[in-house]
Design a protein around this motif. Sequence first.
Motif, mmCIF file in Angstrom:
data_model
loop_
_atom_site.group_PDB
_atom_site.id
_atom_site.type_symbol
_atom_site.label_atom_id
_atom_site.label_comp_id
_atom_site.label_asym_id
_atom_site.label_seq_id
_atom_site.Cartn_x
_atom_site.Cartn_y
_atom_site.Cartn_z
ATOM 1 N N LYS A 393 31.443 34.309 47.376
ATOM 2 C CA LYS A 393 32.897 34.379 47.265
ATOM 3 C C LYS A 393 33.289 35.554 46.367
ATOM 4 C CE LYS A 393 33.278 29.328 47.584
ATOM 5 N NZ LYS A 393 33.707 28.099 46.862
ATOM 6 N N ALA A 394 33.875 36.567 46.983
ATOM 7 C CA ALA A 394 34.273 37.751 46.210
ATOM 8 C C ALA A 394 35.653 38.226 46.632
ATOM 9 C CB ALA A 394 33.244 38.857 46.384
ATOM 10 N N ASP A 395 36.566 37.273 46.797
ATOM 11 C CA ASP A 395 37.929 37.619 47.185
ATOM 12 C C ASP A 395 38.866 37.712 45.995
ATOM 13 O OD1 ASP A 395 37.273 37.711 49.888
ATOM 14 O OD2 ASP A 395 37.578 35.559 50.122
ATOM 15 N N GLY A 396 38.328 37.576 44.801
ATOM 16 C CA GLY A 396 39.155 37.685 43.605
ATOM 17 C C GLY A 396 39.244 36.373 42.856
ATOM 18 N N ILE A 397 39.554 36.472 41.581
ATOM 19 C CA ILE A 397 39.734 35.304 40.721
ATOM 20 C C ILE A 397 41.000 35.496 39.907
ATOM 21 C CG2 ILE A 397 37.267 34.756 40.539
ATOM 22 C CD1 ILE A 397 37.271 36.182 37.828
ATOM 23 N N ALA A 398 41.495 34.411 39.363
ATOM 24 C CA ALA A 398 42.656 34.491 38.477
ATOM 25 C C ALA A 398 42.268 35.187 37.178
ATOM 26 C CB ALA A 398 43.172 33.092 38.177
ATOM 27 N N ASN A 478 51.271 29.958 37.374
ATOM 28 C CA ASN A 478 50.896 30.862 36.288
ATOM 29 C C ASN A 478 50.822 32.284 36.820
ATOM 30 O OD1 ASN A 478 48.894 32.423 34.576
ATOM 31 N ND2 ASN A 478 49.119 30.575 33.350
ATOM 32 N N ALA A 479 51.429 33.206 36.098
ATOM 33 C CA ALA A 479 51.525 34.588 36.572
ATOM 34 C C ALA A 479 50.161 35.231 36.770
ATOM 35 C CB ALA A 479 52.348 35.420 35.584
ATOM 36 N N GLU A 480 49.124 34.682 36.155
ATOM 37 C CA GLU A 480 47.788 35.273 36.242
ATOM 38 C C GLU A 480 46.887 34.540 37.227
ATOM 39 O OE1 GLU A 480 47.105 34.804 32.166
ATOM 40 O OE2 GLU A 480 48.082 36.664 31.575
ATOM 41 N N SER A 481 47.480 33.668 38.049
ATOM 42 C CA SER A 481 46.695 32.872 38.993
ATOM 43 C C SER A 481 46.677 33.508 40.377
ATOM 44 C CB SER A 481 47.265 31.463 39.091
ATOM 45 O OG SER A 481 48.559 31.489 39.682
ATOM 46 N N VAL A 505 57.790 45.696 44.869
ATOM 47 C CA VAL A 505 57.537 44.513 44.043
ATOM 48 C C VAL A 505 56.439 44.835 43.042
ATOM 49 C CG1 VAL A 505 56.893 42.073 44.041
ATOM 50 C CG2 VAL A 505 58.178 43.036 45.980
ATOM 51 N N GLY A 506 56.700 44.557 41.771
ATOM 52 C CA GLY A 506 55.721 44.839 40.722
ATOM 53 C C GLY A 506 55.702 43.761 39.668
ATOM 54 N N GLY A 507 55.177 44.100 38.497
ATOM 55 C CA GLY A 507 55.011 43.123 37.431
ATOM 56 C C GLY A 507 53.535 42.788 37.235
ATOM 57 N N THR A 508 53.257 41.950 36.263
ATOM 58 C CA THR A 508 51.877 41.618 35.908
ATOM 59 C C THR A 508 51.107 41.036 37.084
ATOM 60 O OG1 THR A 508 52.501 41.220 33.603
ATOM 61 C CG2 THR A 508 50.450 40.233 34.374
ATOM 62 N N THR A 509 51.706 40.087 37.792
ATOM 63 C CA THR A 509 51.017 39.462 38.922
ATOM 64 C C THR A 509 50.773 40.472 40.029
ATOM 65 O OG1 THR A 509 52.159 37.400 38.393
ATOM 66 C CG2 THR A 509 51.070 37.538 40.532
ATOM 67 N N ALA A 510 51.750 41.332 40.295
ATOM 68 C CA ALA A 510 51.586 42.354 41.329
ATOM 69 C C ALA A 510 50.494 43.349 40.949
ATOM 70 C CB ALA A 510 52.908 43.081 41.559
ATOM 71 N N ILE A 511 50.374 43.647 39.660
ATOM 72 C CA ILE A 511 49.303 44.537 39.201
ATOM 73 C C ILE A 511 47.947 43.908 39.503
ATOM 74 C CG2 ILE A 511 48.183 45.478 37.147
ATOM 75 C CD1 ILE A 511 51.003 45.920 35.991
ATOM 76 N N ASP A 512 47.795 42.607 39.185
ATOM 77 C CA ASP A 512 46.546 41.909 39.484
ATOM 78 C C ASP A 512 46.264 41.904 40.981
ATOM 79 O OD1 ASP A 512 46.229 41.409 36.802
ATOM 80 O OD2 ASP A 512 47.026 39.363 36.891
ATOM 81 N N LEU A 513 47.300 41.682 41.778
ATOM 82 C CA LEU A 513 47.143 41.664 43.229
ATOM 83 C C LEU A 513 46.720 43.036 43.745
ATOM 84 C CD1 LEU A 513 47.486 40.391 46.060
ATOM 85 C CD2 LEU A 513 49.918 41.020 45.926
ATOM 86 N N ASP A 514 47.389 44.085 43.306
ATOM 87 C CA ASP A 514 47.042 45.423 43.773
ATOM 88 C C ASP A 514 45.643 45.825 43.319
ATOM 89 O OD1 ASP A 514 49.456 45.643 45.023
ATOM 90 O OD2 ASP A 514 50.420 46.827 43.446
ATOM 91 N N THR A 515 45.271 45.402 42.119
ATOM 92 C CA THR A 515 43.917 45.676 41.630
ATOM 93 C C THR A 515 42.880 45.011 42.527
ATOM 94 O OG1 THR A 515 44.709 45.848 39.349
ATOM 95 C CG2 THR A 515 42.352 45.467 39.667
ATOM 96 N N ARG A 516 43.138 43.759 42.891
ATOM 97 C CA ARG A 516 42.202 43.024 43.748
ATOM 98 C C ARG A 516 42.097 43.674 45.126
ATOM 99 N NH1 ARG A 516 42.736 38.085 47.033
ATOM 100 N NH2 ARG A 516 44.913 37.914 46.412
ATOM 101 N N GLU A 517 43.247 44.021 45.722
ATOM 102 C CA GLU A 517 43.224 44.604 47.060
ATOM 103 C C GLU A 517 42.598 46.001 47.052
ATOM 104 O OE1 GLU A 517 47.268 44.378 48.378
ATOM 105 O OE2 GLU A 517 47.037 42.308 49.099
ATOM 106 N N THR A 518 42.841 46.756 45.989
ATOM 107 C CA THR A 518 42.225 48.077 45.886
ATOM 108 C C THR A 518 40.713 47.951 45.718
ATOM 109 O OG1 THR A 518 44.237 48.926 44.841
ATOM 110 C CG2 THR A 518 42.264 50.276 44.656
#
Length: 709
Positions: A393-398, A478-481, A505-518
């Motif tokens: 499982k390597a689709d990302g974590i909170a 949670n914004a980090e989930s 759309v941005g913010g802390t959660t969006a940063i985590d999402l973009d990091t994961r997708e990148t």
Amino acid sequence: MPDKTVSSPRPTRKLRWLIPALLLLAWLIVGGITGPFAGKLASVASNDNSSFLPASAESTQVQNLLADFQDTDEIPGIVIAERSSGITPGDLEFLRTTTSDLAGTPGFGPAVSPPIPSQDGQAAQVFVPIQSAGEPADTVEILRDKLANAPDGLTVAVTGPAGQVADLGEAFAGIDGLLLLVAGAVVILILIVVYRSPILPFVVVISAVFALGLASGLVYFLTKQGVLDLNGQSQGILFILVFGAATDYALLLVSRYREELIATEDKYAALRQAWRATIEPVAASAGTVIAGVLCLLLSDLNSNKSLGPVAAIGIVASFLASMTFLPAALALLGRSAFWPLRPKYAPETSADSGATHRLWKRIADTVASKPRAIWAGTLIVLLIGAAFAPTFKADGIASTDFFMGSVESVEGAEIQAKHFDAGSGTPTYVIADQAAGTAVLEAVRATDGVANAELITEGDAPKVVDGKVAITATLTDNAESLAAQETVTDIRSAVDSVPNADALVGGTTAIDLDTRETSIHDRNLIIPIVLIVVFLVLVALLRSILAPAILLATTVLSFATTLGVAALLFNGPFGFPGADPVVPLFAFVFLVALGIDYNIFLMTRVREEALRHGTRIGMIRGLTATGGVITSAGVVLAATFAALAVIPLLFLAQVAFLVAFGVLIDTLIVRTLLVPALTLDIGRKIWWPSALTMKQDPDAAREPVLDKA
């Protein structure tokens, strides 16, 4: 290795010690200048996810636009307090006075929110803006110290992005001391067992320390100049990579030097022979690793992109120290370096024929007796493990799952989720064209997972900057989930459907999402490129196409087996929540680049022997001569990477396991059994299309091994 027939050394010339002595002096000067920078790297490292993303990322664009709507130099710190019997007026007063006293002081924003009680009356939260400039982790520690004297029965924690930054800083604080201490102790212990000498282990470790000092100095300077973006994970990998690589190169040189001391009486002549025989495989190994890690420059994620040159600098430093400082030290020490088991001059003893490597001679003979059965059986075992690789499982974590064990920011997030909308205090931002602002706001509010959303106002009207408006949205999760990241994905889909909105759309959660997708994009792009680059390096080194293809295929198979075994353990007894997409990428780059090292060490020696004795005898002699040193090198490298697990971060623990376990598979199974057996079964055709394909095995009849099965 050529048989040595010279019975007397060259006349000892005066001052032959001068060049080695000058080299040692030069390294002492270099070490004195650059060594202290190993302890200063943390001061120039950044662990903020937003700095990892490229400028083209949607969340990065929002981050830049937000500067016109609010002070984006601040990150939210959330003070969360809980009392199961109910928050008292005294609790609220404690929170108010403690936090308000810090407002406007160095590191803190100009104002903090009042305490906000939860609906169930059992908790309260305060939003404390922390300035991102400077050292936000230190500011959070000030806040935590102030809150340490909470009333009896009141649980208080600092969470939110600022709390996580502080906890990450605390986790990485062990890199400068604990990690180096553990890695150094492990290497010394293993080398004492390998060499059975109290002198050589410390000479090798000193060589690695000088390499680390040189690499640290270069990385510090380049980071300070803005050329590199250093983070804690790159810093930790640099330390371990330098220790492991420098020790591996040292083991190869020392082993060959010991062989030459047996065949050559003069220590200087023996060292020259050993250095000349070692420089090509070590340079090829270093070049392969450098080429592999530099493929990370193709990454869109700045943290990945930066790791490439950081790791390459570490390998260059390891190569230089191992090929200059270590030979100089060995030249001066001579046979005394191996005390108390000094190698004796015995030219009649052929080291590579097995007289001094009895265990590996027996292993080589066994593999040569039944190569087809051995490679087939080994292949089946590896394929069984590899069959479980798709379950990794390597689709990302909170973000809250980054840590091993319990930390305050995670505990605080759990308390907040129990009593409030878990995303409060860490909003998601939407920037849109003014004309479509109302429609975008309604689309955001209608998205599942959004607790509420409002336009940023100026007075009684929406704030407009260059025809744009901004919306803040509080998420229920949670914004980090990962659940919050899914909500951000839904918000993006919703606002994209609004005509002419041009919404971002941005913010802390969006940063985590973009990091994961990148990270996922980088993994899918870089892995094939690493394979191509390493293959080309092997073709140039071995002057063959078939041999490199087989070597690379076996290394990829060992990686797949490692991933499969890790999936069984991570999903089962280890109980890990998953893995970041960059984990298999880093593991692949290092396992392919480092795992191929052992095949390079083996096959360059085999080719050397095959040019004189033919492929079959060349493999037997090559495996006999290199078996012990390569196994020792693999164990050392696995142990040093395993030391990463002392840093309490899930990412590093997973990379540590994957690389350590994969290296052991490469060195103990692939290089010992699979590659030799395949080479013996294929025969001289393994060197196709080089001229060596046509070379007969002149010594086959004289080699005391059983016939092939």
